[in-house]
Design a protein around this motif. Structure first.
Motif, PDB file in Angstrom:
ATOM      1  N   HIS A  34      41.327  19.953  58.726  1.00  0.00           N
ATOM      2  CA  HIS A  34      42.136  20.831  57.852  1.00  0.00           C
ATOM      3  C   HIS A  34      41.609  20.843  56.418  1.00  0.00           C
ATOM      4  O   HIS A  34      42.049  21.656  55.626  1.00  0.00           O
ATOM      5  CB  HIS A  34      43.633  20.486  57.911  1.00  0.00           C
ATOM      6  CG  HIS A  34      43.979  19.047  57.648  1.00  0.00           C
ATOM      7  ND1 HIS A  34      44.221  18.149  58.654  1.00  0.00           N
ATOM      8  CD2 HIS A  34      44.134  18.352  56.501  1.00  0.00           C
ATOM      9  CE1 HIS A  34      44.519  16.975  58.137  1.00  0.00           C
ATOM     10  NE2 HIS A  34      44.469  17.068  56.828  1.00  0.00           N
ATOM     11  N   TYR A  35      40.670  19.955  56.091  1.00  0.00           N
ATOM     12  CA  TYR A  35      40.092  19.974  54.734  1.00  0.00           C
ATOM     13  C   TYR A  35      38.673  20.559  54.711  1.00  0.00           C
ATOM     14  O   TYR A  35      37.989  20.490  53.688  1.00  0.00           O
ATOM     15  CB  TYR A  35      40.099  18.572  54.133  1.00  0.00           C
ATOM     16  CG  TYR A  35      41.484  18.075  53.788  1.00  0.00           C
ATOM     17  CD1 TYR A  35      42.399  18.903  53.138  1.00  0.00           C
ATOM     18  CD2 TYR A  35      41.892  16.779  54.095  1.00  0.00           C
ATOM     19  CE1 TYR A  35      43.680  18.455  52.831  1.00  0.00           C
ATOM     20  CE2 TYR A  35      43.167  16.321  53.783  1.00  0.00           C
ATOM     21  CZ  TYR A  35      44.051  17.174  53.154  1.00  0.00           C
ATOM     22  OH  TYR A  35      45.309  16.731  52.839  1.00  0.00           O
ATOM     23  N   ASP A  38      37.182  22.375  51.631  1.00  0.00           N
ATOM     24  CA  ASP A  38      37.931  21.989  50.426  1.00  0.00           C
ATOM     25  C   ASP A  38      37.239  20.866  49.646  1.00  0.00           C
ATOM     26  O   ASP A  38      37.710  20.482  48.571  1.00  0.00           O
ATOM     27  CB  ASP A  38      39.338  21.499  50.807  1.00  0.00           C
ATOM     28  CG  ASP A  38      40.126  22.551  51.566  1.00  0.00           C
ATOM     29  OD1 ASP A  38      39.802  23.742  51.420  1.00  0.00           O
ATOM     30  OD2 ASP A  38      41.048  22.167  52.310  1.00  0.00           O
ATOM     31  N   LEU A  39      36.159  20.326  50.219  1.00  0.00           N
ATOM     32  CA  LEU A  39      35.502  19.162  49.604  1.00  0.00           C
ATOM     33  C   LEU A  39      34.027  19.454  49.355  1.00  0.00           C
ATOM     34  O   LEU A  39      33.400  20.208  50.087  1.00  0.00           O
ATOM     35  CB  LEU A  39      35.631  17.951  50.537  1.00  0.00           C
ATOM     36  CG  LEU A  39      37.073  17.548  50.878  1.00  0.00           C
ATOM     37  CD1 LEU A  39      37.095  16.611  52.077  1.00  0.00           C
ATOM     38  CD2 LEU A  39      37.732  16.887  49.668  1.00  0.00           C
ATOM     39  N   TYR A 205      48.034  16.806  47.981  1.00  0.00           N
ATOM     40  CA  TYR A 205      47.151  16.949  49.140  1.00  0.00           C
ATOM     41  C   TYR A 205      46.022  15.906  49.064  1.00  0.00           C
ATOM     42  O   TYR A 205      45.782  15.322  48.007  1.00  0.00           O
ATOM     43  CB  TYR A 205      46.563  18.352  49.203  1.00  0.00           C
ATOM     44  CG  TYR A 205      47.607  19.383  49.583  1.00  0.00           C
ATOM     45  CD1 TYR A 205      47.897  19.641  50.922  1.00  0.00           C
ATOM     46  CD2 TYR A 205      48.332  20.047  48.599  1.00  0.00           C
ATOM     47  CE1 TYR A 205      48.882  20.557  51.277  1.00  0.00           C
ATOM     48  CE2 TYR A 205      49.318  20.961  48.944  1.00  0.00           C
ATOM     49  CZ  TYR A 205      49.586  21.215  50.279  1.00  0.00           C
ATOM     50  OH  TYR A 205      50.563  22.107  50.623  1.00  0.00           O
ATOM     51  N   PHE A 206      45.380  15.688  50.177  1.00  0.00           N
ATOM     52  CA  PHE A 206      44.194  14.824  50.327  1.00  0.00           C
ATOM     53  C   PHE A 206      44.501  13.327  50.381  1.00  0.00           C
ATOM     54  O   PHE A 206      43.587  12.524  50.455  1.00  0.00           O
ATOM     55  CB  PHE A 206      43.151  15.064  49.221  1.00  0.00           C
ATOM     56  CG  PHE A 206      42.636  16.473  49.158  1.00  0.00           C
ATOM     57  CD1 PHE A 206      41.681  16.909  50.057  1.00  0.00           C
ATOM     58  CD2 PHE A 206      43.111  17.361  48.196  1.00  0.00           C
ATOM     59  CE1 PHE A 206      41.200  18.216  50.005  1.00  0.00           C
ATOM     60  CE2 PHE A 206      42.639  18.666  48.130  1.00  0.00           C
ATOM     61  CZ  PHE A 206      41.679  19.097  49.028  1.00  0.00           C
ATOM     62  N   LEU A 209      43.075  11.416  53.622  1.00  0.00           N
ATOM     63  CA  LEU A 209      41.622  11.464  53.787  1.00  0.00           C
ATOM     64  C   LEU A 209      41.131  10.048  53.529  1.00  0.00           C
ATOM     65  O   LEU A 209      41.551   9.436  52.552  1.00  0.00           O
ATOM     66  CB  LEU A 209      41.091  12.456  52.734  1.00  0.00           C
ATOM     67  CG  LEU A 209      39.612  12.603  52.485  1.00  0.00           C
ATOM     68  CD1 LEU A 209      38.938  13.248  53.700  1.00  0.00           C
ATOM     69  CD2 LEU A 209      39.374  13.503  51.253  1.00  0.00           C
ATOM     70  N   ILE A 215      36.469  17.120  45.170  1.00  0.00           N
ATOM     71  CA  ILE A 215      37.110  18.344  45.655  1.00  0.00           C
ATOM     72  C   ILE A 215      36.231  19.539  45.275  1.00  0.00           C
ATOM     73  O   ILE A 215      35.569  19.518  44.240  1.00  0.00           O
ATOM     74  CB  ILE A 215      38.540  18.440  45.052  1.00  0.00           C
ATOM     75  CG1 ILE A 215      39.336  19.594  45.647  1.00  0.00           C
ATOM     76  CG2 ILE A 215      38.523  18.511  43.553  1.00  0.00           C
ATOM     77  CD1 ILE A 215      40.805  19.591  45.217  1.00  0.00           C
ATOM     78  N   GLY A 219      38.712  24.332  47.122  1.00  0.00           N
ATOM     79  CA  GLY A 219      39.814  23.404  47.397  1.00  0.00           C
ATOM     80  C   GLY A 219      40.810  23.399  46.240  1.00  0.00           C
ATOM     81  O   GLY A 219      42.027  23.386  46.440  1.00  0.00           O
ATOM     82  N   TYR A 223      44.900  24.742  46.647  1.00  0.00           N
ATOM     83  CA  TYR A 223      46.081  23.885  46.485  1.00  0.00           C
ATOM     84  C   TYR A 223      46.647  23.891  45.072  1.00  0.00           C
ATOM     85  O   TYR A 223      47.449  23.034  44.705  1.00  0.00           O
ATOM     86  CB  TYR A 223      45.743  22.436  46.909  1.00  0.00           C
ATOM     87  CG  TYR A 223      45.296  22.351  48.351  1.00  0.00           C
ATOM     88  CD1 TYR A 223      46.213  22.509  49.387  1.00  0.00           C
ATOM     89  CD2 TYR A 223      43.962  22.137  48.676  1.00  0.00           C
ATOM     90  CE1 TYR A 223      45.813  22.447  50.708  1.00  0.00           C
ATOM     91  CE2 TYR A 223      43.540  22.074  49.996  1.00  0.00           C
ATOM     92  CZ  TYR A 223      44.473  22.232  51.014  1.00  0.00           C
ATOM     93  OH  TYR A 223      44.070  22.167  52.323  1.00  0.00           O
TER      94      TYR A 223
END
Ligand code: HPA
Ligand code: MG
Length: 225
Positions: A34-35, A38-39, A205-206, A209, A215, A219, A223
Protein backbone atom coordinates in the motif's frame (compact mmCIF):
# COMPACT_ATOMS: atom_id res chain seq x y z
CA UNK A 1 25.34 21.40 3.64
CA UNK A 2 28.60 21.55 5.55
CA UNK A 3 29.04 18.67 7.92
CA UNK A 4 27.91 19.47 11.42
CA UNK A 5 29.51 17.20 13.97
CA UNK A 6 27.14 16.25 16.71
CA UNK A 7 28.33 16.70 20.25
CA UNK A 8 26.60 14.21 22.46
CA UNK A 9 27.15 14.32 26.18
CA UNK A 10 28.47 10.77 26.33
CA UNK A 11 29.23 7.93 23.96
CA UNK A 12 29.26 8.36 20.20
CA UNK A 13 27.02 10.46 17.98
CA UNK A 14 25.78 7.28 16.38
CA UNK A 15 26.25 5.76 12.93
CA UNK A 16 26.69 8.66 10.52
CA UNK A 17 24.65 8.59 7.30
CA UNK A 18 26.12 11.15 4.90
CA UNK A 19 24.13 13.77 3.00
CA UNK A 20 25.15 12.24 -0.34
CA UNK A 21 24.16 8.67 0.63
CA UNK A 22 21.46 7.77 -1.94
CA UNK A 23 19.89 5.11 0.28
CA UNK A 24 18.99 1.55 -0.72
CA UNK A 25 16.58 0.85 -3.55
CA UNK A 26 13.17 -0.21 -2.25
CA UNK A 27 13.31 -3.17 -4.63
CA UNK A 28 15.97 -4.74 -2.39
CA UNK A 29 13.57 -5.06 0.56
CA UNK A 30 10.03 -6.08 1.45
CA UNK A 31 7.58 -3.36 2.43
CA UNK A 32 3.79 -3.00 2.42
CA UNK A 33 2.36 -2.78 -1.11
CA UNK A 34 0.00 0.00 0.00
CA UNK A 35 3.04 2.32 0.15
CA UNK A 36 4.28 1.56 -3.39
CA UNK A 37 5.18 4.87 -5.03
CA UNK A 38 5.04 6.77 -1.73
CA UNK A 39 8.70 6.20 -0.80
CA UNK A 40 11.99 7.25 -2.36
CA UNK A 41 14.51 4.93 -0.72
CA UNK A 42 15.39 2.96 2.40
CA UNK A 43 17.74 4.91 4.66
CA UNK A 44 18.04 2.42 7.52
CA UNK A 45 16.83 -1.17 7.05
CA UNK A 46 14.96 -2.74 9.95
CA UNK A 47 17.69 -5.28 10.71
CA UNK A 48 20.31 -2.56 11.07
CA UNK A 49 18.02 -0.66 13.47
CA UNK A 50 17.74 -3.79 15.59
CA UNK A 51 21.50 -4.41 15.63
CA UNK A 52 22.26 -0.82 16.60
CA UNK A 53 19.56 -0.92 19.28
CA UNK A 54 21.16 -4.01 20.77
CA UNK A 55 24.42 -2.11 21.22
CA UNK A 56 22.65 0.95 22.67
CA UNK A 57 21.01 -1.36 25.21
CA UNK A 58 24.45 -2.56 26.28
CA UNK A 59 25.79 1.00 26.57
CA UNK A 60 22.75 1.99 28.66
CA UNK A 61 23.17 -1.08 30.85
CA UNK A 62 26.86 -0.24 31.36
CA UNK A 63 25.97 3.30 32.49
CA UNK A 64 22.74 2.71 34.41
CA UNK A 65 22.91 -0.96 35.25
CA UNK A 66 23.19 -0.55 38.98
CA UNK A 67 20.07 1.58 39.53
CA UNK A 68 16.34 1.20 38.95
CA UNK A 69 15.25 3.18 35.94
CA UNK A 70 12.06 4.77 34.74
CA UNK A 71 11.81 4.71 30.96
CA UNK A 72 9.86 7.65 29.59
CA UNK A 73 8.66 6.65 26.14
CA UNK A 74 7.83 9.62 23.93
CA UNK A 75 4.80 8.74 21.81
CA UNK A 76 3.90 8.22 19.17
CA UNK A 77 7.13 8.19 17.16
CA UNK A 78 9.19 6.57 19.91
CA UNK A 79 6.99 3.55 20.61
CA UNK A 80 8.75 1.03 18.37
CA UNK A 81 12.27 2.07 19.35
CA UNK A 82 11.28 2.08 23.01
CA UNK A 83 9.67 -1.38 22.79
CA UNK A 84 12.71 -2.84 21.04
CA UNK A 85 15.20 -1.07 23.32
CA UNK A 86 13.39 -2.30 26.43
CA UNK A 87 13.34 -5.82 24.94
CA UNK A 88 17.10 -5.71 24.37
CA UNK A 89 17.72 -4.43 27.92
CA UNK A 90 15.46 -7.21 29.23
CA UNK A 91 17.47 -9.79 27.25
CA UNK A 92 20.70 -8.51 28.82
CA UNK A 93 19.09 -8.64 32.26
CA UNK A 94 18.01 -12.24 31.70
CA UNK A 95 21.40 -13.38 30.53
CA UNK A 96 23.77 -11.85 33.04
CA UNK A 97 24.11 -11.18 36.74
CA UNK A 98 23.35 -7.51 36.23
CA UNK A 99 19.68 -6.65 36.01
CA UNK A 100 17.82 -3.36 36.07
CA UNK A 101 14.29 -3.14 37.39
CA UNK A 102 12.56 -0.99 34.79
CA UNK A 103 9.32 0.89 34.82
CA UNK A 104 7.91 2.26 31.58
CA UNK A 105 5.80 5.39 31.38
CA UNK A 106 4.31 6.94 28.26
CA UNK A 107 3.95 10.57 27.35
CA UNK A 108 2.77 12.05 24.10
CA UNK A 109 4.25 15.00 22.24
CA UNK A 110 2.83 16.53 19.12
CA UNK A 111 4.32 19.39 17.15
CA UNK A 112 4.37 18.35 13.44
CA UNK A 113 1.79 19.04 10.72
CA UNK A 114 2.70 17.58 7.30
CA UNK A 115 6.51 17.72 7.33
CA UNK A 116 6.77 20.99 9.23
CA UNK A 117 7.40 21.57 12.92
CA UNK A 118 4.76 23.84 14.46
CA UNK A 119 5.34 26.22 17.33
CA UNK A 120 2.72 24.75 19.63
CA UNK A 121 4.13 21.75 21.44
CA UNK A 122 1.62 19.63 23.34
CA UNK A 123 2.82 17.35 26.14
CA UNK A 124 0.15 14.86 27.20
CA UNK A 125 0.35 12.37 30.08
CA UNK A 126 3.08 14.40 31.74
CA UNK A 127 0.97 16.54 34.04
CA UNK A 128 2.08 14.78 37.21
CA UNK A 129 5.47 13.14 36.98
CA UNK A 130 6.18 13.42 40.71
CA UNK A 131 6.99 9.69 40.80
CA UNK A 132 10.22 10.58 38.95
CA UNK A 133 11.65 12.35 42.01
CA UNK A 134 15.00 10.78 42.94
CA UNK A 135 14.81 8.24 40.07
CA UNK A 136 17.08 7.56 37.11
CA UNK A 137 15.08 8.53 34.05
CA UNK A 138 15.71 7.36 30.49
CA UNK A 139 13.80 9.43 27.94
CA UNK A 140 13.34 7.48 24.69
CA UNK A 141 12.64 9.41 21.48
CA UNK A 142 12.32 8.19 17.91
CA UNK A 143 13.77 11.27 16.24
CA UNK A 144 15.37 14.56 17.23
CA UNK A 145 15.13 17.36 14.68
CA UNK A 146 15.87 20.86 15.88
CA UNK A 147 16.11 19.67 19.47
CA UNK A 148 13.54 22.26 20.58
CA UNK A 149 11.04 19.58 21.55
CA UNK A 150 13.64 17.68 23.56
CA UNK A 151 14.76 20.87 25.28
CA UNK A 152 11.19 21.68 26.34
CA UNK A 153 10.66 18.11 27.53
CA UNK A 154 13.89 18.07 29.54
CA UNK A 155 12.87 21.31 31.25
CA UNK A 156 9.49 19.79 32.10
CA UNK A 157 11.01 16.55 33.47
CA UNK A 158 13.78 18.34 35.42
CA UNK A 159 11.11 20.18 37.40
CA UNK A 160 10.16 16.85 39.03
CA UNK A 161 13.71 16.46 40.37
CA UNK A 162 14.86 13.05 39.12
CA UNK A 163 18.27 11.86 40.30
CA UNK A 164 19.55 11.56 36.72
CA UNK A 165 18.14 12.05 33.23
CA UNK A 166 19.58 10.31 30.17
CA UNK A 167 18.16 10.49 26.67
CA UNK A 168 18.18 7.81 23.97
CA UNK A 169 17.29 8.92 20.44
CA UNK A 170 17.20 6.51 17.54
CA UNK A 171 17.72 9.22 14.93
CA UNK A 172 19.27 12.65 15.16
CA UNK A 173 18.97 14.92 12.15
CA UNK A 174 22.02 16.88 11.05
CA UNK A 175 20.57 20.37 11.23
CA UNK A 176 22.19 23.65 12.22
CA UNK A 177 21.07 24.11 15.80
CA UNK A 178 21.85 26.38 18.67
CA UNK A 179 20.63 24.04 21.34
CA UNK A 180 22.76 21.64 23.34
CA UNK A 181 19.89 19.25 24.02
CA UNK A 182 21.12 16.18 22.17
CA UNK A 183 20.72 12.56 23.29
CA UNK A 184 23.30 10.71 25.35
CA UNK A 185 22.65 7.59 23.24
CA UNK A 186 22.20 8.05 19.48
CA UNK A 187 21.34 5.34 16.99
CA UNK A 188 21.99 7.15 13.72
CA UNK A 189 22.89 10.67 12.64
CA UNK A 190 20.93 11.29 9.44
CA UNK A 191 20.66 14.02 6.77
CA UNK A 192 18.06 16.74 7.23
CA UNK A 193 15.32 14.99 5.24
CA UNK A 194 11.83 13.91 6.24
CA UNK A 195 11.88 10.21 7.05
CA UNK A 196 9.11 7.79 7.93
CA UNK A 197 8.70 4.23 9.16
CA UNK A 198 9.52 2.30 12.33
CA UNK A 199 6.74 4.31 14.06
CA UNK A 200 7.72 7.65 12.53
CA UNK A 201 4.79 9.13 10.66
CA UNK A 202 3.74 11.64 8.07
CA UNK A 203 0.26 12.74 9.19
CA UNK A 204 -0.18 9.39 10.98
CA UNK A 205 0.75 7.25 7.94
CA UNK A 206 3.84 5.02 7.55
CA UNK A 207 4.05 3.90 11.18
CA UNK A 208 3.30 0.42 9.81
CA UNK A 209 6.56 0.29 7.84
CA UNK A 210 9.55 -1.59 9.27
CA UNK A 211 12.40 0.29 7.61
CA UNK A 212 13.27 3.96 7.94
CA UNK A 213 12.64 5.47 4.53
CA UNK A 214 12.60 8.82 2.77
CA UNK A 215 9.08 9.75 1.67
CA UNK A 216 8.62 10.62 -2.02
CA UNK A 217 7.07 13.85 -3.28
CA UNK A 218 4.02 11.93 -4.47
CA UNK A 219 3.75 10.31 -1.02
CA UNK A 220 3.78 13.76 0.57
CA UNK A 221 1.02 14.92 -1.79
CA UNK A 222 -1.09 11.82 -1.25
CA UNK A 223 -1.20 12.09 2.54
CA UNK A 224 -1.11 15.89 2.88
CA UNK A 225 -3.70 17.48 5.16
N1 HPA B 1 9.85 12.18 10.29
C1 HPA B 1 8.83 11.97 11.16
N2 HPA B 1 8.66 12.73 12.26
C2 HPA B 1 9.56 13.71 12.49
C3 HPA B 1 10.63 13.97 11.63
C4 HPA B 1 10.79 13.16 10.46
O1 HPA B 1 11.72 13.32 9.63
N3 HPA B 1 11.35 14.99 12.15
C5 HPA B 1 10.71 15.35 13.30
N4 HPA B 1 9.63 14.59 13.51
MG1 MG C 1 4.84 12.71 13.94
Amino acid sequence: MADVVLQTKGGSGGIVIDDDWPGYSLDLFSYPAHYAGDLQCVVVPHGVIMDRTERLARDIMDDLGDHDIVVLCVLKGGYQFCADLVDKIKALSCNSDRTIPMRVHFIRLKSYLNDQSTEDLHILGAEDLSFLAGKNVLIVEGIIGTGKTLKALLKHVEAFQPKMIKVAGLLVKRVPRNTTSLPDYVGFEIPNRFVVGYALDYNEYFRDLNHICVISDSGKMKYKI
